[in-house]
Design an enzyme around this catalytic site. Structure first.
Site, PDB file in Angstrom:
ATOM      1  N   SER A  14      30.477 -35.876  18.747  1.00 52.62           N
ATOM      2  CA  SER A  14      30.931 -34.482  18.686  1.00 52.62           C
ATOM      3  C   SER A  14      32.441 -34.336  18.591  1.00 52.62           C
ATOM      4  O   SER A  14      32.930 -33.295  18.162  1.00 52.62           O
ATOM      5  CB  SER A  14      30.439 -33.722  19.914  1.00 52.62           C
ATOM      6  OG  SER A  14      30.872 -34.381  21.083  1.00 52.62           O
ATOM      7  N   ASP A  52      34.246 -26.393  26.466  1.00 50.71           N
ATOM      8  CA  ASP A  52      32.900 -26.050  26.964  1.00 50.71           C
ATOM      9  C   ASP A  52      32.387 -27.012  28.031  1.00 50.71           C
ATOM     10  O   ASP A  52      31.198 -27.059  28.291  1.00 50.71           O
ATOM     11  CB  ASP A  52      31.919 -26.024  25.793  1.00 50.71           C
ATOM     12  CG  ASP A  52      31.880 -27.367  25.074  1.00 50.71           C
ATOM     13  OD1 ASP A  52      32.595 -28.302  25.492  1.00 50.71           O
ATOM     14  OD2 ASP A  52      31.119 -27.507  24.097  1.00 50.71           O
ATOM     15  N   HIS A  67      33.908 -30.772  25.423  1.00 51.30           N
ATOM     16  CA  HIS A  67      34.789 -30.885  24.255  1.00 51.30           C
ATOM     17  C   HIS A  67      36.124 -30.181  24.473  1.00 51.30           C
ATOM     18  O   HIS A  67      36.254 -29.369  25.377  1.00 51.30           O
ATOM     19  CB  HIS A  67      34.078 -30.288  23.035  1.00 51.30           C
ATOM     20  CG  HIS A  67      32.702 -30.849  22.850  1.00 51.30           C
ATOM     21  ND1 HIS A  67      31.551 -30.157  23.175  1.00 51.30           N
ATOM     22  CD2 HIS A  67      32.293 -32.063  22.437  1.00 51.30           C
ATOM     23  CE1 HIS A  67      30.500 -30.923  22.953  1.00 51.30           C
ATOM     24  NE2 HIS A  67      30.911 -32.086  22.513  1.00 51.30           N
TER      25      HIS A  67
END
Ligand SMILES: *[C@@H]1O[C@H](CO)[C@@H](O)[C@H](O)[C@H]1NC(C)=O
Ligand SMILES: *[C@@H]1O[C@H](CO)[C@@H](O)[C@H](O)[C@H]1NC(C)=O
Ligand SMILES: *[C@@H]1O[C@H](CO)[C@@H](O)[C@H](O)[C@H]1NC(C)=O
Length: 382
Positions: free
Chosen positions: A40, A347, A350
């Site tokens: 990610s 979040d 990240h």
């Protein structure tokens, strides 16, 4: 005219004097494409294409709509693409509106180097582990050239010669470390499987080299012990924090992984005589950002901008953008903060665009690289 060219000369002279020594006599690389592999940290739409879009408020700062990224805006890989003059990378898995002329992104959120023996819904890890990302790249390489013989694809797919001149970027490994912990393994057990993880990483680099890849830009793994999802879930098992408030044992494992990764890179340089492999110490950059947040213009270092309560504004059951239904209505619980530009964490897992941009600015000139050459020169083997 004359004074104009004189000032250009002065600017060139000054920038040449301040540039790192290593770049003298080298020409900038002019990468025609970027192929990216990862999790990610560099997913620009892969997991979203396969399993549904990252939900709002993702993308709110820059794209003003979800854009497949787990952030309020751009990622480090976006700033990398911008700085070498290329458009943002389309995700290989994204069949809608993609343009792969200047590369493709095989990264997906939740990816590991080693394939995990569980499903996404069981464990949260992506089925697109690094070996699968490589199969996809291999397929893309072969089939894009067949497709390019049809005119409609000539403006959508890279030229054959671009594969050897491209930048191959990798940012993966963090989830291999957390996977063991989430299975309740001890730190010794996690450390014990790191050589296997890096063996598989090394194999993939060699495969990419066999496909013509020559310029590799490899990020090491970040200080995972500073992230809310780890602090929230794993701190109870090893309640040791440093001055910055980060969980020490998990950061130590990340550093151990990085030492071994660096050794792996040294071996790869010996084994792949035509490869230019740059190892980028993203860990140090992220750690100095988090541990000296105020100095770098940020107000919040450890808690998430977008979340739902708890010490770190992170709730495992209600993530950023998370909703509950009450009396037939959907109510947004995982809300964003007012000003993401002063938060480092987006979040709980990240980074915000502001943090990503800061990280990019530290690494682009080679200050955290081995060898210490700027991104623009990363095609030159030293
Ligand atoms: C998954 O299972 C295979 C076969 O038992 C094993 O070799 C591999 O190491 C396992 N992967 C992980 C990440 O544990
Ligand atoms: C894809 O992007 C390239 C470079 O930005 C551009 O030249 C090309 O026209 C684009 N293809 C299409 C079909 O728009
Ligand atoms: C790990 O341990 C916790 C607490 O004992 C337990 O609730 C959880 O089910 C365990 N997870 C796994 C994958 O074994």
């Amino acid at each position: 005219m004359e004074s104009h060219s004189f000032s250009i000369f002065v600017i060139l002279l000054i920038s040449a004097m301040s540039a790192p020594k290593l770049i003298f006599g080298l020409t900038p690389c002019e990468f025609p494409a970027i192929f990216n592999f990862g999790d990610s940290n560099s997913d620009t739409g892969g997991l979203s294409a396969a399993f549904g879009q990252a939900s709002p408020p993702a993308g709110e700062t820059y794209f003003h709509t979800p854009a497949g990224r787990y952030s309020d805006g751009r990622l480090v890989i976006d700033f990398i693409a911008e700085s070498v003059g290329l458009p943002y990378l389309s995700a290989y898995l994204d069949s809608v509106g993609s343009n792969f002329t200047h590369g493709a992104n095989f990264a997906t959120a939740g990816s590991t180097i080693r394939p995990q023996n569980t499903t996404l819904s069981q464990s949260g890890f992506s089925p697109f582990s690094l070996n699968v990302q490589y199969y996809q790249f291999h397929d893309f390489h072969q089939r894009s050239q067949v497709a390019r013989t049809r005119e409609v694809f000539q403006k959508l797919l890279p030229k054959a010669e671009d594969f050897s001149r491209a930048l191959y970027a990798l940012d993966i490994g963090q989830n291999d470390l957390t996977a063991g912990y989430f299975l309740n393994m001890s730190t010794d057990q996690v450390r014990a499987y790191i050589p296997d993880v890096l063996g598989q990483f090394s194999t993939i680099i060699k495969y990419i080299y066999d496909q013509g890849g020559r310029s590799f830009w490899i990020h090491n793994t970040g200080p995972v012990g500073c992230l809310p999802y780890i602090l929230d879930r794993l701190l109870v098992r090893a309640p040791e924090v440093d001055k910055a408030g980060c969980a020490t044992p998990y950061n130590e494992v990340a550093q151990y992984f990085n030492i071994k990764l660096k050794e792996t890179v040294v071996q790869l340089r010996n084994q792949l005589p035509l490869a230019a492999i740059t190892y980028v110490d993203v860990y140090s950059v992220k750690y100095s950002l988090i541990s000296q947040a105020t100095k770098h213009g940020f107000k919040h270092s450890l808690s998430a901008c977008c979340g739902h309560g708890g010490k770190y504004n992170y709730n495992r059951n209600v993530g950023c953008g998370g909703k509950v239904s009450m009396h037939g209505k959907q109510i947004l619980l995982g809300r964003s903060c007012n000003d993401p530009s002063v938060w480092i964490n987006w979040d709980g897992v990240h980074y915000t665009e502001a943090a990503n941009k800061w990280v990019f600015q530290q690494i682009v000139d080679g200050s955290f690289s081995d060898p210490p050459i700027p991104l623009k020169f990363a095609c030159h083997r030293r």
